[in-house]
Design a protein around this motif. Sequence first.
Motif, short mmCIF file in Angstrom:
data_model
loop_
_atom_site.label_atom_id
_atom_site.label_comp_id
_atom_site.label_asym_id
_atom_site.label_seq_id
_atom_site.Cartn_x
_atom_site.Cartn_y
_atom_site.Cartn_z
N UNK A 56 0.83 -1.21 0.00
CA UNK A 56 0.00 0.00 0.00
C UNK A 56 0.86 1.26 0.00
N UNK A 78 8.89 7.55 -4.98
CA UNK A 78 9.29 6.51 -4.02
C UNK A 78 10.66 5.95 -4.39
N UNK A 121 5.94 -5.32 5.40
CA UNK A 121 4.97 -5.04 4.34
C UNK A 121 3.59 -5.58 4.67
N UNK A 144 2.17 -3.41 7.37
CA UNK A 144 1.92 -2.09 6.78
C UNK A 144 0.64 -2.13 5.95
N UNK A 145 0.51 -3.16 5.13
CA UNK A 145 -0.67 -3.28 4.27
C UNK A 145 -1.93 -3.49 5.09
N UNK A 181 -4.88 -0.89 5.26
CA UNK A 181 -6.16 -1.41 4.81
C UNK A 181 -7.30 -1.05 5.75
N UNK A 220 7.01 5.63 -0.79
CA UNK A 220 7.73 5.05 0.35
C UNK A 220 9.13 4.65 -0.08
N UNK A 257 12.23 2.23 1.65
CA UNK A 257 12.66 1.38 2.76
C UNK A 257 14.15 1.08 2.61
#
Lengths: 136, 136, 136
Positions: B18, B32, C95, C98-99, C103, C114, C116
């Motif tokens: 996301x 990004x 991930x 995060x998702x 959500x 983003x 990382x």
Amino acid sequence: MSDKTALTPATHTEPPAKFSHGVRKGNILQVAGQVGFLPAVPGQPPTPAGPTLREQTLQTLANVKAILEEGGASWDDVMMMRVYLTDVDHFAEMNEIYNSYFGEQNLQAPPAARTTVYVGLPPGLLIEVDALAVLG
Amino acid sequence: MSDKTALTPATHTEPPAKFSHGVRKGNILQVAGQVGFLPAVPGQPPTPAGPTLREQTLQTLANVKAILEEGGASWDDVMMMRVYLTDVDHFAEMNEIYNSYFGEQNLQAPPAARTTVYVGLPPGLLIEVDALAVLG
Amino acid sequence: MSDKTALTPATHTEPPAKFSHGVRKGNILQVAGQVGFLPAVPGQPPTPAGPTLREQTLQTLANVKAILEEGGASWDDVMMMRVYLTDVDHFAEMNEIYNSYFGEQNLQAPPAARTTVYVGLPPGLLIEVDALAVLG
């Protein structure tokens, strides 16, 4: 269209690669990653202010400030400071130097946000700092 | 209220998590972190352009550029490039590739500021780059 | 001149150094690097939400959100998330968390860009996140 201007203070060499020490466009000013190099001397390679974290931190902050001022900004305009250290054990000392430095800068506005992480840097360098400012 | 728009060039897959490959809101465009993956092929996992720093750097910059263009921006609008390498010994070669690349981009404005630090990246990846642009 | 405002949510201590947890100036809001510390308890040192990546990631995101909201922003205004992990092997799990988190955030706008990367952090900390938002 706003003009994008390169910021190259008298203390800095022309950038050694196709980047700018700082750029300003409209009210946004971005300072490139600065390290603890002393003011440039023509014909000499960049030289750190000294081997210690204190020397390098103070010089690095002076280098950031020179770019801010070249762009018409001051510490009060800085939104974000990114501090890159090489050693977690340097955090407390960097904070002490940082606090002492900004305590003397006569800030009129709240201090910038900050992120500190621990990365690799070229040999001999202990700190790198960049900054994002919003003017006006 | 300005619209916030996701930037997904045809060369890129839908993001695997996301986040957006890039976003634009008003005159601010954020790209990004890009790596050296080749243009997406449906049904195939992301594949680096090659094992070398040169291949990955050029592909990474192409990926950043695709997102800028998707958002109506160009290299001239970029204020800041963040370059993440895995090895200090790659700095000189990355600079050479970077300079050569931007020497061919017909920039009309001063180049962006830049910070380069050395971090860990997923296995096989040697460089990651993100970018902040201000349009208009 | 726009006012630059420090953002200090009730969940946060006064910053331990001369930086702000977040700052807003005009329509730009910058969140400082947040880690997985639980809401501040007067007289007690900062305490991570737990030893696991899941606990720390969720607390870190809650801390970022508290600063956004203190500045009148929401996740929908965030342009860029910088995620610092200490271990490449944590990427897939981060991930997933995060998702799952985003959500549930009922986003109305595309998610932020983003980056990382894998860096050193103080002992016991597995994740740090900062964020740049553009309001309005």
